[in-house]
Design a protein around this motif. Structure first.
Motif, PDB file in Angstrom:
ATOM      1  N   VAL A 157      19.321  48.778  21.152  1.00 21.11           N
ATOM      2  CA  VAL A 157      19.108  47.648  20.121  1.00 21.11           C
ATOM      3  C   VAL A 157      18.769  48.526  18.924  1.00 21.11           C
ATOM      4  O   VAL A 157      17.174  49.045  18.630  1.00 21.11           O
ATOM      5  CB  VAL A 157      18.908  46.959  20.779  1.00 21.11           C
ATOM      6  CG1 VAL A 157      18.275  45.968  19.411  1.00 21.11           C
ATOM      7  CG2 VAL A 157      18.740  46.421  21.828  1.00 21.11           C
ATOM      8  N   LEU A 178      16.098  39.163  21.387  1.00 20.34           N
ATOM      9  CA  LEU A 178      16.923  39.718  20.736  1.00 20.34           C
ATOM     10  C   LEU A 178      16.809  38.662  19.788  1.00 20.34           C
ATOM     11  O   LEU A 178      16.513  39.285  18.805  1.00 20.34           O
ATOM     12  CB  LEU A 178      17.314  40.675  21.298  1.00 20.34           C
ATOM     13  CG  LEU A 178      18.037  41.612  22.595  1.00 20.34           C
ATOM     14  CD1 LEU A 178      19.024  42.317  22.987  1.00 20.34           C
ATOM     15  CD2 LEU A 178      16.856  42.614  21.666  1.00 20.34           C
ATOM     16  N   GLU A 215      22.466  43.346  18.726  1.00 17.63           N
ATOM     17  CA  GLU A 215      23.568  43.137  20.364  1.00 17.63           C
ATOM     18  C   GLU A 215      23.081  44.769  20.571  1.00 17.63           C
ATOM     19  O   GLU A 215      23.183  45.050  19.881  1.00 17.63           O
ATOM     20  CB  GLU A 215      24.725  42.576  20.121  1.00 17.63           C
ATOM     21  CG  GLU A 215      25.085  41.223  19.755  1.00 17.63           C
ATOM     22  CD  GLU A 215      24.555  40.301  21.211  1.00 17.63           C
ATOM     23  OE1 GLU A 215      24.883  41.023  22.542  1.00 17.63           O
ATOM     24  OE2 GLU A 215      24.037  39.341  20.779  1.00 17.63           O
ATOM     25  N   PRO A 216      23.084  45.208  22.192  1.00 19.62           N
ATOM     26  CA  PRO A 216      23.005  46.043  22.272  1.00 19.62           C
ATOM     27  C   PRO A 216      24.206  46.725  22.491  1.00 19.62           C
ATOM     28  O   PRO A 216      25.067  46.536  22.246  1.00 19.62           O
ATOM     29  CB  PRO A 216      22.377  46.334  23.357  1.00 19.62           C
ATOM     30  CG  PRO A 216      22.422  44.661  24.124  1.00 19.62           C
ATOM     31  CD  PRO A 216      22.529  43.457  23.066  1.00 19.62           C
ATOM     32  N   SER A 224      15.092  48.815  17.233  1.00 23.32           N
ATOM     33  CA  SER A 224      14.273  48.088  18.059  1.00 23.32           C
ATOM     34  C   SER A 224      12.611  48.495  18.065  1.00 23.32           C
ATOM     35  O   SER A 224      11.591  48.156  18.875  1.00 23.32           O
ATOM     36  CB  SER A 224      15.004  47.472  19.104  1.00 23.32           C
ATOM     37  OG  SER A 224      14.941  48.036  19.749  1.00 23.32           O
ATOM     38  N   LEU A 281      17.005  40.575  16.077  1.00 25.66           N
ATOM     39  CA  LEU A 281      17.726  41.828  16.214  1.00 25.66           C
ATOM     40  C   LEU A 281      18.878  41.880  17.031  1.00 25.66           C
ATOM     41  O   LEU A 281      19.558  40.727  17.082  1.00 25.66           O
ATOM     42  CB  LEU A 281      16.939  43.095  17.042  1.00 25.66           C
ATOM     43  CG  LEU A 281      15.658  43.489  17.370  1.00 25.66           C
ATOM     44  CD1 LEU A 281      14.646  43.288  18.661  1.00 25.66           C
ATOM     45  CD2 LEU A 281      15.317  44.622  16.430  1.00 25.66           C
ATOM     46  N   LEU A 319      18.022  45.225  30.030  1.00 25.38           N
ATOM     47  CA  LEU A 319      17.389  46.189  28.196  1.00 25.38           C
ATOM     48  C   LEU A 319      15.859  45.722  28.542  1.00 25.38           C
ATOM     49  O   LEU A 319      15.878  44.838  28.764  1.00 25.38           O
ATOM     50  CB  LEU A 319      18.263  45.524  27.687  1.00 25.38           C
ATOM     51  CG  LEU A 319      19.322  45.678  26.722  1.00 25.38           C
ATOM     52  CD1 LEU A 319      19.646  44.508  25.493  1.00 25.38           C
ATOM     53  CD2 LEU A 319      18.873  46.924  26.096  1.00 25.38           C
TER      54      LEU A 319
END
Length: 356
Positions: free
Chosen positions: A212, A253, A260-261, A215, A258, A184
């Motif tokens: 994400v 993150l 989770e991806p 983001s 933020l 990421l």
């Protein structure tokens, strides 16, 4: 004698730095992002006083101002999705019969190709240039569509024509090194456009687009993360982060509040348009394979206040830029490097690979 030699080397280095200093200072007003290559950008002393965060804030404000002026031409649902998430997923971009015909033309086409290896993945690109547009007119018609053009402009925050390619991602190509695109990261400290029109379905374990949500926004937590990363010694962190494409950890993150991806498994004929200021990656691939897409990219100087005035976007010029850029890097390879190696005439699904 050795002492004199060392003194002379230090003196030459100091003189060279003084000569470069005006260039480094001018780069503050450009998209320059490398903390390694520009010691002003990477100065812990200057960044402790807010240099990096000031550039981030100014770029974000100008981007928002430009987008407000571009917003009215963008479909409301696309604009709302982008503002919320940082990307738009558009299924069935073309009617099925039109997509099938365009896809067949692209997969049958052969032209001058370039390849680059990163870890165990090879990226092959064919320029969408005048020759390809003449051979496959439907590609040009798609890229000129008014609704997609408006979306591209909005995400890029400029009236600029992206660079367009046919791109193939060859995963697990016999190398044991990790693919850095699977980590990421953000592409830069400011907004830019990338878009993928997938020609084949992409499963969850076939290197899917990963992002994400949200983001792309500079929240107080994101700004604090930007401040902290600017304070690190660029020689003590990973090279890609130090050169302005910062990697992000799960702890980062969480600190930025933020989620989770998310990996997006999508059918063919799906277009994804994203602001790669947001944290994104290529998902892991479980097996060797080839992912084929129309790939588009646009990034301009984030400190420009105007929307257009991009001479390189003029018809007759825009579609030739990729080949010009490749040729320029070939000529300047000794100074700036050229990761994109010519591999002759290839197709998107050509089994022979030239990047070693």
């Amino acid at each position: 004698m050795a002492f004199a030699g060392e003194t002379g080397t230090r003196l030459r280095t100091r003189i060279a730095n003084w000569l470069k200093a005006p260039i480094w200072a001018l780069q503050l007003a450009t998209s320059a992002k490398s903390f390694l290559d520009n010691p002003i950008l990477g100065s812990q002393r200057f960044n402790a006083r807010g240099l990096h965060v000031a550039r981030v804030r100014l770029a974000a404000r100008l981007c928002a101002w430009r987008r407000r002026r571009l917003a009215r031409k963008v479909r409301t649902d696309w604009r709302e999705a982008f503002n919320r998430d940082g990307f738009v997923v558009i299924h069935d971009v073309l009617p099925p019969s039109e997509f099938a015909a365009m896809r067949s033309g692209i997969l049958a086409y052969q032209g001058p190709a370039r390849e680059m290896r990163q870890g165990d993945a090879i990226t092959r690109r064919l320029a969408i240039d005048p020759a390809m547009l003449a051979a496959i007119p439907s590609v040009g018609a798609l890229l000129a569509r008014a609704d997609l053009t408006a979306l591209f402009h909005y995400v890029a925050s400029f009236r600029t024509t992206p660079l367009h390619y046919i791109q193939t991602i060859v995963s697990h190509d016999g190398c044991n090194e990790a693919d850095p695109q699977e980590t990421l990261h953000a592409d830069s400290f400011h907004s830019s456009l990338k878009a993928w029109l997938f020609l084949n379905p992409v499963a969850a374990d076939e290197g899917p687009f990963t992002f994400v949500r949200g983001s792309h926004r500079f929240t107080p937590e994101r700004l604090d993360w930007e401040r902290r990363r600017s304070m690190a010694d660029p020689r003590a962190i990973d090279r890609l982060s130090a050169r302005g494409s910062p990697r992000v950890s799960p702890d980062d993150l969480a600190a930025m509040k933020l989620g989770e991806p998310e990996a997006f498994a999508v059918p063919g004929n799906t277009l994804v348009v994203a602001d790669t200021l947001g944290f994104h990656a290529r998902g892991a691939a479980a097996r060797p394979g080839e992912r084929v897409e129309i790939w588009s990219y646009a990034r301009r100087n984030p400190f420009l206040p105007w929307l257009g005035a991009d001479l390189l976007s003029l018809p007759g010029i825009a579609e030739r830029r990729v080949n010009w850029l490749w040729g320029l890097r070939d000529r300047l390879e000794a100074r700036i490097g050229q990761p994109w190696r010519p591999v002759g005439v290839r197709g998107a699904l050509d089994g022979e690979r030239g990047a070693g």
